[in-house]
Design a protein around this motif. Structure first.
Motif, PDB file in Angstrom:
ATOM      1  N   TYR A 217       0.859  -1.178   0.000  1.00 45.92           N
ATOM      2  CA  TYR A 217       0.000   0.000   0.000  1.00 45.92           C
ATOM      3  C   TYR A 217       0.900   1.234   0.000  1.00 45.92           C
ATOM      4  CZ  TYR A 217      -3.177  -3.404   2.375  1.00 45.92           C
ATOM      5  OH  TYR A 217      -3.931  -4.494   2.748  1.00 45.92           O
ATOM      6  N   ARG A 298       2.975   0.795   3.299  1.00 49.25           N
ATOM      7  CA  ARG A 298       2.758  -0.318   4.227  1.00 49.25           C
ATOM      8  C   ARG A 298       2.837  -1.619   3.448  1.00 49.25           C
ATOM      9  NH1 ARG A 298      -2.120  -3.046   6.443  1.00 49.25           N
ATOM     10  NH2 ARG A 298      -1.338  -4.119   8.297  1.00 49.25           N
ATOM     11  N   SER A 300       2.009  -5.701   4.041  1.00 53.19           N
ATOM     12  CA  SER A 300       1.497  -6.731   4.949  1.00 53.19           C
ATOM     13  C   SER A 300       1.586  -8.080   4.242  1.00 53.19           C
ATOM     14  CB  SER A 300       0.062  -6.433   5.383  1.00 53.19           C
ATOM     15  OG  SER A 300      -0.816  -6.545   4.297  1.00 53.19           O
TER      16      SER A 300
HETATM   17  O1  AKG Z   1      -3.120  -5.504   5.042  1.00 54.48           O
HETATM   18  C1  AKG Z   1      -3.779  -5.938   5.968  1.00 54.48           C
HETATM   19  O2  AKG Z   1      -3.543  -5.697   7.153  1.00 54.48           O
HETATM   20  C2  AKG Z   1      -4.970  -6.813   5.685  1.00 54.48           C
HETATM   21  C3  AKG Z   1      -4.758  -7.745   4.531  1.00 54.48           C
HETATM   22  C4  AKG Z   1      -5.940  -8.611   4.300  1.00 54.48           C
HETATM   23  O3  AKG Z   1      -6.950  -8.494   4.945  1.00 54.48           O
HETATM   24  C5  AKG Z   1      -5.916  -9.657   3.266  1.00 54.48           C
HETATM   25  O4  AKG Z   1      -4.925  -9.743   2.496  1.00 54.48           O
HETATM   26  O5  AKG Z   1      -6.887 -10.450   3.214  1.00 54.48           O
END
Ligand code: AKG
Ligand code: FE2
Length: 360
Positions: A217, A298, A300
């Motif tokens: 992101y 960000r 994740s």
């Molecule tokens: O980026 C996040 O914290 C959530 C990611 C998420 O919910 C997903 O990839 O299903």
């Protein structure tokens, strides 16, 4: 199937958000196609700082009393939150950091290299893409992603990105550790539901699936106008998530959005639709979303664990007896994924479709 820069979707000028940001000098506003119809009261900045239950998993290896109280803490977190954070999870912080590093290196590759993995087909084993579901017309989301199957390993390992050169090795090691962690947590959840400790693990079949979704992101000039990821629940049983220390996860609880802080070295664990179905509605998969910020990108990395693709997903029979009815109609897992991933509405609409009555 891998695409080239000439393929449909990318021809429309959509080269991903990272590329867009890096190639637009001094972007002050979010381009119109990213502006999402977020209800006034649900704007990202209005979310309340929240903290989810923290569970010390070390307790599962302790004496009986401590083990049972840890199982109890997990089952109340499942019933009341659907989200919890785990510490003492047994995975080395250095491996988590290495995983984040190779994921970041992947997103930093030249567009042409990432495009080798571009795919619009939600069932493709490896997919690089952007936004949410680009096969249907809708406003775009502020994220790029790399998703691929992880387990069963032999089916997809040869297709994983071979650039950066260490990606496959590091991801393999990381996903193996996360697999062990999910076994530990599934056992505790099974016991907490009054089932045999192996019940959930066995329900997944011999070829239970593991899928990894890495999200990028970029920083965003107007974080209240768009979202990285729209509200959704996860389709699998258990997602094990970590990030690069930049917060952005929000969860919906009693109609209110809460921001989940980022605590490096820990994992956020959440229940997906498969566990809501298996528990016959006792536990709920919770809607969550990814929000963005003006300051920093960000990253994740979420790893989802569900049953074999051709498994029939349905409530555990002892839990149907308990409630004297089944809350969900059986469905083949891969059909469920397809339904969930191709809807633009997301939220929990796919799950609602298979409910036996609308008042659940
Ligand atoms: O980026 C996040 O914290 C959530 C990611 C998420 O919910 C997903 O990839 O299903
Ligand atoms: Fe998710």
């Amino acid at each position: 199937m891998a695409n080239t820069l000439e393929s449909n979707h990318w021809n429309k000028g959509n080269k991903g958000v990272k590329y867009l940001v890096e190639n637009s000098k001094d972007m002050k506003m979010v381009p119109l196609e990213f502006v999402l119809p977020i209800p006034e009261g649900e704007r990202p900045s209005l979310a309340i700082d929240g903290s989810i239950p923290i569970i010390d998993l070390g307790g599962l290896n302790g004496p009986d009393e401590q083990r049972l109280s840890t199982i109890h803490a997990i089952s109340s977190a499942c019933a009341q939150w659907g989200f919890f954070r785990v510490t003492n999870h047994g995975i080395e912080v250095s491996l988590i950091d290495e995983m984040l590093r190779v994921v970041e290196e992947f997103f930093n590759l030249p567009l042409e290299e990432k495009m080798r993995y571009c795919s619009e087909n939600v069932m493709d084993p490896v997919r690089y893409g952007t936004s949410l579901n680009t096969t249907k017309k809708h406003n775009l989301h502020w994220r790029d992603f790399l998703r691929h199957y992880a387990g069963p390993l032999p089916k997809s390992y040869h297709l994983w990105p071979d650039n950066p050169p260490t990606y496959k090795q590091v991801a393999k090691e990381y996903l193996k550790e996360v697999w062990q962690l999910k076994i530990k947590i599934f056992r505790a959840i099974s016991e907490g539901l009054g089932l045999d400790p192996d019940y959930i693990e066995r329900s997944l079949g011999v070829e239970g699936t593991q899928m990894i979704a890495s999200n990028y992101y970029p920083a965003c000039p107007e974080p209240n106008k768009t979202l990285g990821l729209a509200p959704h629940s996860d389709h699998g049983g258990l997602t094990i998530l970590m990030d690069n220390g930049i917060p952005g996860l929000q969860i919906k609880r009693n109609q209110t959005w809460y921001s989940v802080p980022s605590i490096p070295g820990t994992f956020v664990v959440n229940l997906g639709d498969y566990l809501e179905i298996l528990s016959n509605g006792k536990y709920k998969s919770i809607e969550h979303r990814g929000v963005v910020n003006t300051e920093a990108a960000r990253i994740s990395v979420g790893v989802g664990h569900g049953p074999a693709m051709d498994a029939i997903v349905q409530p555990a029979s002892p839990l149907i007896k308990e409630k004297s009815e089944s809350t969900f109609r059986p469905i083949v897992y891969k059909d469920y994924i397809k339904a969930q991933q191709t809807t633009v509405k997301r939220g929990k609409s796919a799950l609602h479709e298979i409910m036996t009555s609308s008042d659940n």
